[in-house]
Every structure is written in C-alpha cells, then in structure tokens.
Scaffold this motif. Structure first.
Motif, PDB file in Angstrom:
ATOM      1  N   ASP A 141       0.537  -1.633   0.433  1.00 34.79           N
ATOM      2  CA  ASP A 141      -0.097  -0.063  -0.152  1.00 34.79           C
ATOM      3  C   ASP A 141       0.926   0.913  -0.172  1.00 34.79           C
ATOM      4  O   ASP A 141       0.422   2.614  -0.689  1.00 34.79           O
ATOM      5  CB  ASP A 141      -0.872  -0.100   1.714  1.00 34.79           C
ATOM      6  N   ILE A 142       1.478   1.045   0.195  1.00 37.12           N
ATOM      7  CA  ILE A 142       2.689   2.254  -0.057  1.00 37.12           C
ATOM      8  C   ILE A 142       3.968   2.883  -1.180  1.00 37.12           C
ATOM      9  O   ILE A 142       4.266   1.953  -1.426  1.00 37.12           O
ATOM     10  CB  ILE A 142       4.698   2.039   1.043  1.00 37.12           C
ATOM     11  N   PHE A 143       3.105   3.858  -1.316  1.00 33.16           N
ATOM     12  CA  PHE A 143       4.469   3.732  -2.632  1.00 33.16           C
ATOM     13  C   PHE A 143       4.978   5.582  -2.404  1.00 33.16           C
ATOM     14  O   PHE A 143       4.895   6.647  -1.529  1.00 33.16           O
ATOM     15  CB  PHE A 143       3.444   5.310  -3.565  1.00 33.16           C
ATOM     16  N   GLU A 287     -12.881  -2.620   1.878  1.00 36.17           N
ATOM     17  CA  GLU A 287     -14.014  -2.136   1.099  1.00 36.17           C
ATOM     18  C   GLU A 287     -14.527  -1.500   0.991  1.00 36.17           C
ATOM     19  O   GLU A 287     -15.432  -0.837   0.300  1.00 36.17           O
ATOM     20  CB  GLU A 287     -15.316  -3.698   1.153  1.00 36.17           C
ATOM     21  N   ASP A 288     -14.106  -0.749   2.740  1.00 39.89           N
ATOM     22  CA  ASP A 288     -15.300   0.345   3.004  1.00 39.89           C
ATOM     23  C   ASP A 288     -14.997   1.948   2.598  1.00 39.89           C
ATOM     24  O   ASP A 288     -15.571   2.607   2.080  1.00 39.89           O
ATOM     25  CB  ASP A 288     -15.469   0.452   4.529  1.00 39.89           C
ATOM     26  N   LEU A 289     -13.899   2.146   2.515  1.00 40.08           N
ATOM     27  CA  LEU A 289     -13.351   3.660   1.935  1.00 40.08           C
ATOM     28  C   LEU A 289     -12.039   4.042   1.611  1.00 40.08           C
ATOM     29  O   LEU A 289     -11.286   3.258   1.899  1.00 40.08           O
ATOM     30  CB  LEU A 289     -13.521   4.424   3.422  1.00 40.08           C
ATOM     31  N   PRO A 290     -11.973   5.026   0.401  1.00 39.36           N
ATOM     32  CA  PRO A 290     -10.671   4.498  -0.459  1.00 39.36           C
ATOM     33  C   PRO A 290      -9.931   5.728   0.874  1.00 39.36           C
ATOM     34  O   PRO A 290     -10.432   6.635   0.775  1.00 39.36           O
ATOM     35  CB  PRO A 290     -10.548   5.395  -1.798  1.00 39.36           C
ATOM     36  N   LEU A 291      -8.974   5.903   1.321  1.00 38.83           N
ATOM     37  CA  LEU A 291      -7.969   6.101   1.858  1.00 38.83           C
ATOM     38  C   LEU A 291      -6.474   6.575   1.486  1.00 38.83           C
ATOM     39  O   LEU A 291      -6.072   5.481   0.926  1.00 38.83           O
ATOM     40  CB  LEU A 291      -8.282   6.093   3.505  1.00 38.83           C
ATOM     41  N   VAL A 292      -5.852   7.688   1.230  1.00 44.99           N
ATOM     42  CA  VAL A 292      -4.215   8.254   0.951  1.00 44.99           C
ATOM     43  C   VAL A 292      -4.569   9.010   1.857  1.00 44.99           C
ATOM     44  O   VAL A 292      -4.736   9.716   2.181  1.00 44.99           O
ATOM     45  CB  VAL A 292      -4.237   9.045  -0.314  1.00 44.99           C
ATOM     46  N   SER A 293      -2.901   8.894   2.163  1.00 45.26           N
ATOM     47  CA  SER A 293      -2.255   8.873   3.604  1.00 45.26           C
ATOM     48  C   SER A 293      -0.898   8.924   3.148  1.00 45.26           C
ATOM     49  O   SER A 293      -0.439   9.038   2.939  1.00 45.26           O
ATOM     50  CB  SER A 293      -2.141   8.320   4.739  1.00 45.26           C
ATOM     51  N   ARG A 308      13.457  14.878  -0.269  1.00 47.99           N
ATOM     52  CA  ARG A 308      12.718  15.678  -1.098  1.00 47.99           C
ATOM     53  C   ARG A 308      11.882  13.351  -0.874  1.00 47.99           C
ATOM     54  O   ARG A 308      12.258  13.012  -1.760  1.00 47.99           O
ATOM     55  CB  ARG A 308      12.705  15.970  -2.837  1.00 47.99           C
ATOM     56  N   GLY A 309      11.941  13.196   0.530  1.00 49.52           N
ATOM     57  CA  GLY A 309      11.408  12.076   0.420  1.00 49.52           C
ATOM     58  C   GLY A 309      10.017  12.205   1.582  1.00 49.52           C
ATOM     59  O   GLY A 309       9.613  13.114   1.595  1.00 49.52           O
ATOM     60  N   GLY A 310       9.570  10.531   1.269  1.00 55.11           N
ATOM     61  CA  GLY A 310       7.143  11.179   1.801  1.00 55.11           C
ATOM     62  C   GLY A 310       7.050  10.273   1.032  1.00 55.11           C
ATOM     63  O   GLY A 310       7.844   9.074   0.204  1.00 55.11           O
ATOM     64  N   TYR A 311       6.180   8.872   1.325  1.00 51.87           N
ATOM     65  CA  TYR A 311       5.263   9.110   0.993  1.00 51.87           C
ATOM     66  C   TYR A 311       3.498   8.680   1.131  1.00 51.87           C
ATOM     67  O   TYR A 311       3.327   9.914   1.710  1.00 51.87           O
ATOM     68  CB  TYR A 311       5.503   6.926   1.866  1.00 51.87           C
ATOM     69  N   MET A 312       3.054   7.812  -0.110  1.00 51.24           N
ATOM     70  CA  MET A 312       1.499   7.733   0.940  1.00 51.24           C
ATOM     71  C   MET A 312       1.550   6.324   0.597  1.00 51.24           C
ATOM     72  O   MET A 312       1.567   5.445   0.048  1.00 51.24           O
ATOM     73  CB  MET A 312       0.797   8.237  -0.861  1.00 51.24           C
ATOM     74  N   GLU A 313       0.776   6.136   1.493  1.00 51.38           N
ATOM     75  CA  GLU A 313      -0.368   5.210   1.744  1.00 51.38           C
ATOM     76  C   GLU A 313      -1.912   5.366   1.441  1.00 51.38           C
ATOM     77  O   GLU A 313      -3.019   5.607   1.675  1.00 51.38           O
ATOM     78  CB  GLU A 313      -0.323   4.635   3.357  1.00 51.38           C
ATOM     79  N   ILE A 314      -1.830   3.872   0.505  1.00 49.40           N
ATOM     80  CA  ILE A 314      -3.241   3.600  -0.124  1.00 49.40           C
ATOM     81  C   ILE A 314      -4.131   2.798   0.433  1.00 49.40           C
ATOM     82  O   ILE A 314      -3.457   1.804  -0.108  1.00 49.40           O
ATOM     83  CB  ILE A 314      -3.104   4.387  -1.817  1.00 49.40           C
ATOM     84  N   THR A 315      -4.885   2.802   0.634  1.00 50.54           N
ATOM     85  CA  THR A 315      -6.178   1.715   0.587  1.00 50.54           C
ATOM     86  C   THR A 315      -7.368   1.718   0.908  1.00 50.54           C
ATOM     87  O   THR A 315      -8.139   3.111   0.339  1.00 50.54           O
ATOM     88  CB  THR A 315      -5.939   1.612   2.696  1.00 50.54           C
ATOM     89  N   GLY A 316      -7.888   0.869   0.306  1.00 51.23           N
ATOM     90  CA  GLY A 316      -9.552   0.699   0.000  1.00 51.23           C
ATOM     91  C   GLY A 316      -9.670   1.100  -1.578  1.00 51.23           C
ATOM     92  O   GLY A 316     -10.733   1.637  -1.887  1.00 51.23           O
ATOM     93  N   PHE A 317      -8.816   0.919  -1.951  1.00 53.53           N
ATOM     94  CA  PHE A 317      -8.777   1.086  -3.161  1.00 53.53           C
ATOM     95  C   PHE A 317      -8.843  -0.872  -4.496  1.00 53.53           C
ATOM     96  O   PHE A 317      -8.494  -1.138  -3.866  1.00 53.53           O
ATOM     97  CB  PHE A 317      -7.453   2.025  -4.371  1.00 53.53           C
ATOM     98  N   SER A 318      -9.977  -1.050  -5.852  1.00 56.49           N
ATOM     99  CA  SER A 318      -9.937  -2.120  -5.770  1.00 56.49           C
ATOM    100  C   SER A 318      -8.611  -2.646  -6.495  1.00 56.49           C
ATOM    101  O   SER A 318      -7.760  -1.164  -6.871  1.00 56.49           O
ATOM    102  CB  SER A 318     -11.061  -1.960  -6.806  1.00 56.49           C
ATOM    103  N   ALA A 319      -8.431  -3.466  -6.957  1.00 58.33           N
ATOM    104  CA  ALA A 319      -6.941  -4.153  -7.607  1.00 58.33           C
ATOM    105  C   ALA A 319      -6.538  -3.668  -8.651  1.00 58.33           C
ATOM    106  O   ALA A 319      -5.823  -3.062  -9.377  1.00 58.33           O
ATOM    107  CB  ALA A 319      -7.875  -5.381  -7.950  1.00 58.33           C
ATOM    108  N   PRO A 320      -7.644  -2.597  -9.563  1.00 62.36           N
ATOM    109  CA  PRO A 320      -7.840  -2.237 -11.014  1.00 62.36           C
ATOM    110  C   PRO A 320      -7.519  -1.030 -11.101  1.00 62.36           C
ATOM    111  O   PRO A 320      -6.206  -0.763 -11.449  1.00 62.36           O
ATOM    112  CB  PRO A 320      -8.904  -2.619 -11.409  1.00 62.36           C
ATOM    113  N   VAL A 321      -7.883  -0.146 -10.170  1.00 61.76           N
ATOM    114  CA  VAL A 321      -7.714   1.163  -9.670  1.00 61.76           C
ATOM    115  C   VAL A 321      -6.425   1.226  -9.440  1.00 61.76           C
ATOM    116  O   VAL A 321      -4.855   1.862  -9.469  1.00 61.76           O
ATOM    117  CB  VAL A 321      -8.406   1.452  -8.647  1.00 61.76           C
ATOM    118  N   ARG A 322      -5.213   0.283  -8.435  1.00 63.54           N
ATOM    119  CA  ARG A 322      -4.523   0.038  -7.475  1.00 63.54           C
ATOM    120  C   ARG A 322      -3.263   0.111  -8.463  1.00 63.54           C
ATOM    121  O   ARG A 322      -2.105   0.873  -8.870  1.00 63.54           O
ATOM    122  CB  ARG A 322      -3.706  -0.729  -6.243  1.00 63.54           C
TER     123      ARG A 322
END
Ligand SMILES: Cc1ncc(COP(=O)(O)O)c(CN[C@@H]2CONC2=O)c1O
Length: 482
Positions: A141-143, A287-293, A308-322
């Motif tokens: 989930d980490i980018f 399955e409930d809520l798409p969240l990007v932190s 220039r460091g950092g990340y976005m944690e993406i949760t709650g997105f479907s596999a095709p969207v990911r």
C-alpha cells in the motif's frame, strides 16, 4: 524562424495555477536581498527574514545526527569497510546502514528501485505505521515519493477527468491543492474552516458545500484534510475525525489525508491520530473507504525538505485502480533513494536502548520544545497588536493571524491593484525585511484578511522580529487610521 512559444499560447491550466508560498512577495524579497548585497545600507534593514516557507534548515535548524550518519554510510558503503568509522559513527547507525544496504538490490543506492520504492524500506515504513496506529499496514500500500507533493499530484491526475470533477478542499488551504487541481483541470470545491472555533471543521458546512457543488453538476470525487493544518495550525479533535471518515464513507468520497505535520503538535490537550487509525477504529476495511495518507521528511522535527522524501499509503482501492496508480508511479520510474531511506528512518527512529537513542531524543525534544516556545512567543506578540487576532498554533509550523485593516489602507491597496493583505505584506517587507505570505494566497472568508508567518526563525531572532513587526505595524496603522 522566431520561437513560437509565448504566454498566450501556453497551456491555460498552467496560467490558471497559482502558488503564493513562493509568489510575488517572495520574488520581491529576493530582489531586495540582491540589493543588500550590491548596495549595503541602502535599505532600512540589513537582512531578509524569510518567514514565508516551512523550510526549517534554511533558517538554521540542524539535521538529526542519527539520520545523517545512516544516510552518509548508505551513500558511500566503502566507508563501512574502514575501521576508523567506529570512531566517527555510532554503532547503531553503522548497523542500521548495513541493514538498509542489505535491503537494496546489489546495495546499489544509485540504481532505479521498484516503482513504489524499495520493498525492504516499505516494510520498515509499514512497521512504523503499525507501531504508531496499533493497526496493521501493508508494504504493497506504500508508494514512496519525492516529498508528499508528487503524491498529491498523482491522485489529482488519477481522479480528475475534466472540469466537472471536484475536490473538496479546506479554506484556508495549502496552495499545492488549488495549484494541482488547476493544473489537472478540475474544480476546487471549498469548505471553510471556522476561525472562531480555532479553525474547526464543521461537517454540516462541508455537506452544504458538497450538495451545492452537486446541484451545479460537479461530480465531487474526494475530500482533502490537512491535519495538523497548514496555514491554520489546528490539530483536529478525534471526534471530528470520526465524523469526517463517516461523512466520506456515506458520501462516497476518497479521503485524502495530508499528515505531513503529524510530528508537529505543541499543545498537551491535542494528540495526532492518523486517519488510517480512525478508519480502522470504526471497523472499516479494504472494501469500505478509499483513503490516501501522506507523510513527508520535510516537516516534523527532521525538516529535511531538500532530501525530497515521503510516501503515500493507499488503502481501500480496488485492484484494477491500484494497477493504474502503480502505472502512473512507474512513468516516473522511482523516487530518489536518499529520500526513500530517510522516509524509512523517520518512521523507525532509534528506540530506547539503542546507542543513539539518548542523543536522538535530546535533539528531537529540543527542536519540538523550541518550536513550541517560538509559536507561543509570536502568537502572543501578534495578539498584542492593534487589529490583529491570532489563533493558537496547536501544530504544524505556522501562525495565520487575521488583520482588520483601516478602510484607508484598503483603499490604498485597491489603488495599488493589490489585495489588502498583499499590500500589507509588501509594506512589511519593504520596512523590515520580514517575508510573510498574504492570506489571499491560501484562501479566506471573503472580506477577511490574514497573513501566514512561519514559527521557524531561530529562537534568538524572534525578539528582533517581534520588535521590528511591532514598530512597522504601529506606523502602518497610524498612517492609514480612519
Ligand atoms: C500541508 C502540506 N502538504 C504537503 C507539503 C509538501 O511537502 P513536500 O513535498 O516537501 O513533502 C507541504 C509543504 N509545506 C510548504 C512548503 O513550505 N511551506 C509550506 O507551506 C505542506 O505544508
């Protein structure tokens, strides 16, 4: 044949984009700085004090030793073979550097990494998130990103199809959001933070704005929350966060949680809670809520903006969207490796018992304590000035005072074709060398005027800033008193 590139034939989305943090006031300040060099003594001050940008190390803040030791060793692994490093580096920075290099294929810090970042570093980041929240995180989930900014642009690129796609953004906001929405051709749907309640977020107001936008045919895709807030400095109450998450779930909105100031909390009655923790605490799953932190190495007590460091944690997105998110991330190949290593370090700093722990904790606590003192000193000083009211900086790195300007000053600003707060900020700069950003650069309730001032000048300079500000302000108000 003459070049055919002119402002008139550039991408109109670029022309629409604004970014006040480095706008006209700062550009003028840079001209004055040059004048001080070429014509010393020609201005009523001898240095420019940049209070416009959250850039701690440009104002003298020292980097955290442990982080820099590990980065130095990772950047030149040959050092690890030399006996003498034991007299120069702590044992735990040496062992951490060896651990990190072992996670990098071929120990090649100069190679492209996986599009999301080095897997082992993402594992370290998820361990830090799990320890912070008490809920599991997943490395997939980490980018890892070159600061949080590219992650914000990536999500705007993903969500905005055309000018009918809207993003709910707090007003006042950090203008990366308005700039990115403009660059991607979307609609900014404002929701106003309530200055009288310490910049609180009222769900009823957000809902009204959402319904209003929908009634105009805007398809609102996401809600941005900046917590702790920039420029407003508030730390959301946990209850408010529960309301926000439920609201996004009920309204089918992606929640974009900008948490780059998560380590900048200065008051005892507030605590940072990640939105990931709030979502999981409500029992919401994938399955409930798409969240990007979003997290960044630019803020906190580390302030490593230039790495220039950092990340976005993406949760709650479907596999095709990911897969689409992965594809966009792949277009840029990867984020820089130094920033990746540093992002893993800030999420896994020295622990009690480590050799560096005592010195690390002293550095960290010293920086946070000093930021707390500086915030309070500036807030109190602003609140003593005629026509200025300033909410407490509960967190982040800024104060955002409201200024009630005399009508004559507003007329003078109009005559100069400037927003009143920009007119005030320009006069402040020309009289004192202090650089602030006008509130109009962040958005504000129409008819109110603000400016944003960082709490970052080194502590020994704060009294001089306060006294210079006071002298200028009293003279300005006297000049334009109705
Ligand atoms: C709320 C917020 N989000 C994201 C960013 C982007 O940071 P990085 O890309 O460096 O991770 C900033 C930077 N703060 C700007 C820069 O300094 N002053 C500001 O207001 C920010 O304040």
């Amino acid at each position: 044949m003459a070049a055919t590139v002119a402002v008139e034939n550039l991408n109109p989305k670029v022309l629409k984009c604004e970014y006040a943090v480095r706008g006209e006031i700062v550009i003028h300040a840079q001209r004055l700085q040059q004048q001080l060099l070429t014509q010393p003594g020609s201005l009523p001050f001898d240095e420019i004090l940049y209070c416009n940008i959250g850039n701690p190390q440009s104002l003298g803040q020292q980097p955290v030793t442990f982080f820099r030791e590990v980065l130095a060793l990772c950047d030149h692994p040959y050092l690890l073979q030399r006996e003498e490093i034991k007299s120069l580096f702590s044992a735990d920075s040496i062992s951490r550097a060896k651990q990190i290099l072992a996670l990098i294929p071929g120990k090649a810090t100069g190679a492209y990494s996986h599009s999301q970042g080095i897997k082992g570093l993402r594992d370290a980041i998820t361990a830090g998130i799990t320890s912070r929240d008490g809920f599991p995180a997943n490395a997939d989930d980490i980018f890892l990103t070159d600061g949080a900014s590219p992650g914000v642009h990536l999500m705007m690129q993903l969500l905005i199809r055309n000018e009918n796609d809207g993003i709910l953004v707090p007003i006042p906001q950090y203008p990366l959001y308005s700039a990115s929405i403009a660059l991607h051709g979307g609609a900014l749907v404002p929701y106003y933070l309530n200055e009288s309640t310490g910049w609180g977020l009222e769900i009823s107001d957000v809902k009204k704005q959402l319904e209003d936008a929908r009634s105009k045919g805007i398809d609102v895709r996401a809600l941005v929350v900046i917590n702790p807030g920039n420029p407003t400095g508030q730390v959301l109450a946990e209850e408010n966060q529960y309301d926000i998450v439920k609201f996004c779930k009920n309204e089918g909105l992606v929640l974009l949680a900008d948490e780059v100031y998560q380590e900048n909390v200065y008051v005892d009655n507030k605590k940072f809670h990640s939105f990931k923790k709030i979502v999981r605490s409500l029992g919401y799953g994938e399955e409930d809520l798409p969240l990007v932190s979003y997290q960044s190495v630019s803020k906190g007590y580390y302030g490593e903006c230039g790495k220039r460091g950092g990340y976005m944690e993406i949760t709650g997105f479907s596999a095709p969207v990911r897969e689409q998110i992965y594809k966009i991330a792949s277009v840029n190949l990867c984020s820089n490796i130094t920033g990746q290593i540093l992002a893993s370090l800030i999420m896994n700093p020295p622990k009690a018992g480590d050799e560096s722990y005592a010195s690390y904790k002293a550095e960290k606590d010293g920086i946070i304590a000093s930021l707390t003192r500086r915030a309070k000193a500036l807030e109190d000083a602003f609140n003593k000035l005629e026509g200025i009211t300033c909410n407490e900086a509960e967190g982040a790195m800024y104060l955002f005072p409201q200024i009630v300007l005399p009508q004559k000053a507003i007329e003078a600003a109009n005559a100069a074709n400037k927003a009143p707060d920009a007119f005030y900020a320009l006069r402040l700069l020309e009289s004192t060398g202090i650089v602030v950003v006008p509130g109009s650069g962040f958005g504000q309730v129409p008819g109110t005027w603000h400016f944003r001032c960082t709490i970052l000048p080194q502590e020994e300079k704060i009294p001089a800033i306060i006294s210079r500000f006071k002298v200028f302000h009293e003279a300005f108000m006297a000049e334009y008193r109705d």
